[in-house]
Motif scaffolding. Sequence first.
Motif, mmCIF file in Angstrom:
data_model
loop_
_atom_site.group_PDB
_atom_site.id
_atom_site.type_symbol
_atom_site.label_atom_id
_atom_site.label_comp_id
_atom_site.label_asym_id
_atom_site.label_seq_id
_atom_site.Cartn_x
_atom_site.Cartn_y
_atom_site.Cartn_z
ATOM 1 N N UNK A 85 29.977 -4.285 -37.567
ATOM 2 C CA UNK A 85 30.917 -3.447 -36.799
ATOM 3 C C UNK A 85 31.476 -2.262 -37.589
ATOM 4 N N UNK A 86 31.780 -2.481 -38.862
ATOM 5 C CA UNK A 86 32.342 -1.391 -39.663
ATOM 6 C C UNK A 86 31.315 -0.291 -39.889
ATOM 7 N N UNK A 87 30.083 -0.697 -40.134
ATOM 8 C CA UNK A 87 29.021 0.304 -40.288
ATOM 9 C C UNK A 87 28.797 1.056 -38.976
ATOM 10 N N UNK A 137 38.152 3.497 -27.142
ATOM 11 C CA UNK A 137 38.733 2.490 -26.249
ATOM 12 C C UNK A 137 37.926 1.188 -26.229
ATOM 13 N N UNK A 138 36.800 1.179 -26.930
ATOM 14 C CA UNK A 138 35.942 -0.004 -26.941
ATOM 15 C C UNK A 138 36.193 -0.861 -28.172
ATOM 16 N N UNK A 139 36.042 -2.156 -28.026
ATOM 17 C CA UNK A 139 36.013 -3.040 -29.193
ATOM 18 C C UNK A 139 34.577 -3.029 -29.698
ATOM 19 N N UNK A 140 34.387 -2.476 -30.876
ATOM 20 C CA UNK A 140 33.034 -2.316 -31.403
ATOM 21 C C UNK A 140 32.568 -3.632 -32.015
ATOM 22 N N UNK A 141 31.737 -4.356 -31.275
ATOM 23 C CA UNK A 141 31.176 -5.616 -31.745
ATOM 24 C C UNK A 141 29.883 -5.888 -30.986
ATOM 25 N N UNK A 142 29.056 -6.765 -31.536
ATOM 26 C CA UNK A 142 27.765 -7.104 -30.919
ATOM 27 C C UNK A 142 26.951 -5.847 -30.601
ATOM 28 N N UNK A 143 26.893 -4.929 -31.575
ATOM 29 C CA UNK A 143 26.161 -3.670 -31.391
ATOM 30 C C UNK A 143 24.675 -3.916 -31.626
ATOM 31 N N UNK A 144 23.892 -3.803 -30.567
ATOM 32 C CA UNK A 144 22.445 -4.010 -30.680
ATOM 33 C C UNK A 144 21.798 -2.910 -31.516
#
Length: 262
Positions: A85-87, A137-144
């Motif tokens: 997520x941080x990347x 506004x998005x929770x940045x997680x599970x980024x394919x």
Amino acid sequence: MIKMVATDIDGTILGWNFEFSPAVVKCIKDLSEKGIKVVLVTGRMHIAALKLAKKLGLSTPIVSYQGGLIKEQDGKTLYEKTLNPERAKEVIKWAKDNDVHINLYMDDVLYVENDNIAIKRYTGERFIPYKVCNFDDLEIKNVNKILAIDFDDAEKVTGWVNYLKKQMPELYIVKSTPYFCEISNPEAKKSCAVEFLSKYYGIEKNDILSIGDQDNDIELLKAGGIKVCMGNGTENLKACADFVTDTIENDGFVKAIEKYCF
């Protein structure tokens, strides 16, 4: 003896008109009837690739997001590697700072910040739904994956790839078409996915034919015992191949299959 064909989609079996030729459809049907597993291995989203698998009458798992996701057609996930997520946030910031259009894929949903010509052209050709929102506004997680696009300047895209590789060497960053820069988890490679499926099915590497056309297919070819590049493929990919077949326009996929499988 070939037991699995691991194939890229765009430029390999799917033509520039986004249609399968009758010869390709018949060839894939013949492979399936012969008991040879045909697996789609693509940078596309799972939902986009699923539609194409159904058109071809395939029931095998689908490899999407350059190898970051393997799902059965009933939705069961077999393998998944997402971006840190941080990347992902760093890539998003880079894109905003440099006015770069990016597609953000999370949980197999496509998000963009601007409803511009780039996203309309990308999704219009592929019949993919998308959501427009502020990424803040998005929770940045599970980024394919993240896909940076410039349909007008291929050299600029090459520059992005080179820059991001230096800044984030631990990520998998590749040019998948002249206009697409893909950013993924380091284990979201086509080779990782095909190797997973070879173990899943108990198929040896020597019994796998892998075929593609772009630089992101270098990893795909690495996973095959027989490595085939399309005639319309990149020079880098041709250098990795055992055999260079004819072009997509001339059903090069079919000719390669006839040579090695039939």
